[in-house]
Design a protein around this motif. Sequence first.
Motif, short mmCIF file in Angstrom:
data_model
loop_
_atom_site.label_atom_id
_atom_site.label_comp_id
_atom_site.label_asym_id
_atom_site.label_seq_id
_atom_site.Cartn_x
_atom_site.Cartn_y
_atom_site.Cartn_z
N MET A 105 0.84 -1.19 0.00
CA MET A 105 0.00 0.00 0.00
C MET A 105 0.88 1.24 0.00
O MET A 105 1.81 1.34 0.80
CB MET A 105 -0.88 0.03 1.25
CG MET A 105 -1.72 1.28 1.37
SD MET A 105 -2.51 1.54 2.99
CE MET A 105 -3.05 -0.05 3.47
N PHE A 106 0.63 2.15 -0.93
CA PHE A 106 1.25 3.47 -0.91
C PHE A 106 0.28 4.41 -0.21
O PHE A 106 -0.94 4.33 -0.42
CB PHE A 106 1.52 3.97 -2.33
CG PHE A 106 2.60 3.23 -3.04
CD1 PHE A 106 3.94 3.54 -2.80
CD2 PHE A 106 2.30 2.23 -3.94
CE1 PHE A 106 4.95 2.86 -3.45
CE2 PHE A 106 3.30 1.54 -4.60
CZ PHE A 106 4.63 1.86 -4.35
N ASP A 107 0.82 5.29 0.60
CA ASP A 107 -0.04 6.21 1.33
C ASP A 107 0.47 7.63 1.14
O ASP A 107 1.67 7.88 1.19
CB ASP A 107 -0.06 5.85 2.82
CG ASP A 107 -1.25 6.47 3.53
OD1 ASP A 107 -2.17 6.96 2.85
OD2 ASP A 107 -1.24 6.48 4.77
N ASP A 130 1.74 -0.61 -11.03
CA ASP A 130 2.70 -1.72 -11.00
C ASP A 130 3.01 -2.16 -12.43
O ASP A 130 2.48 -1.61 -13.39
CB ASP A 130 2.20 -2.87 -10.11
CG ASP A 130 0.97 -3.58 -10.66
OD1 ASP A 130 0.59 -3.38 -11.83
OD2 ASP A 130 0.36 -4.37 -9.90
N HIS A 131 3.85 -3.19 -12.58
CA HIS A 131 4.27 -3.61 -13.91
C HIS A 131 3.14 -4.27 -14.71
O HIS A 131 3.28 -4.48 -15.91
CB HIS A 131 5.51 -4.52 -13.83
CG HIS A 131 5.25 -5.85 -13.22
ND1 HIS A 131 5.11 -6.04 -11.86
CD2 HIS A 131 5.09 -7.06 -13.79
CE1 HIS A 131 4.88 -7.31 -11.62
NE2 HIS A 131 4.86 -7.96 -12.76
N ALA A 136 -2.17 2.32 -8.28
CA ALA A 136 -2.12 2.44 -6.82
C ALA A 136 -2.98 3.64 -6.43
O ALA A 136 -2.87 4.71 -7.05
CB ALA A 136 -0.69 2.64 -6.35
N PHE A 137 -3.82 3.47 -5.44
CA PHE A 137 -4.64 4.54 -4.91
C PHE A 137 -4.20 4.82 -3.48
O PHE A 137 -3.91 3.88 -2.73
CB PHE A 137 -6.12 4.17 -4.96
CG PHE A 137 -6.63 3.92 -6.35
CD1 PHE A 137 -6.91 4.98 -7.20
CD2 PHE A 137 -6.79 2.64 -6.83
CE1 PHE A 137 -7.35 4.76 -8.49
CE2 PHE A 137 -7.23 2.40 -8.12
CZ PHE A 137 -7.51 3.47 -8.96
N LEU A 142 -2.66 -2.51 -3.23
CA LEU A 142 -2.63 -2.97 -4.62
C LEU A 142 -3.03 -4.43 -4.63
O LEU A 142 -2.98 -5.11 -3.60
CB LEU A 142 -1.21 -2.83 -5.19
CG LEU A 142 -0.82 -1.46 -5.68
CD1 LEU A 142 0.68 -1.34 -5.79
CD2 LEU A 142 -1.45 -1.18 -7.03
N ASN A 143 -3.40 -4.94 -5.79
CA ASN A 143 -3.69 -6.37 -5.89
C ASN A 143 -2.49 -7.17 -5.39
O ASN A 143 -1.35 -6.74 -5.52
CB ASN A 143 -3.97 -6.76 -7.34
CG ASN A 143 -5.26 -6.18 -7.85
OD1 ASN A 143 -6.14 -5.84 -7.06
ND2 ASN A 143 -5.37 -6.04 -9.15
#
Length: 182
Positions: A105-107, A130-131, A136-137, A142-143
């Motif tokens: 997770m990006f925050d 991602d590749h 990303a939210f 992410l999955n």
Amino acid sequence: MKRMISSSFKSVILLTIIHISMLAKCAFASDESISQVHITGSIVGAACSISLGSPDQTINIGNHPVSEILKVGRGPNHFFSIALLGCMLFENDTQQSEITTIKLMFDGEEDGGHFKVSGSANGIAMMISDHHGNLAFPGKHLNQSKLNSDMQFNYRLNLIGNKDTIRSGDLHLTLRFRIDYN
């Protein structure tokens, strides 16, 4: 001033003393009983270290003309990787363990579904994918990704318009990320 001890508290003290004396009697009884102690536990691997490929963890995306972002709809691709180091993900040389997927997770502050940038530039947000192209939210996992043999995860950054008027200037963004694995 006298302190009064409640009768329930006195009962607890009395029961505790009786219990301790019974334990002491059992401990000093010779050859009257055999006791066993069962010890259980587990051995766990060390937590992974994370490498971003840069000692100060900075990604410089360079300078980009406003006209390019307006024409294409976003800035050029900038790639970065997050690598897991020093963690044991295999039980032995031939058998892979259950630790094969992670959630990342990006925050950061949200701006139109992307990441808000700061600075004198205006009308710009940062898009991360991602590749596989999964976006990303901010604050959302992410999955799940399968770990590959080099234990590296590849991502792409793009500047993208946020529906405000795009104005040139400096920008910066600080992201936090979290990796969950079992």
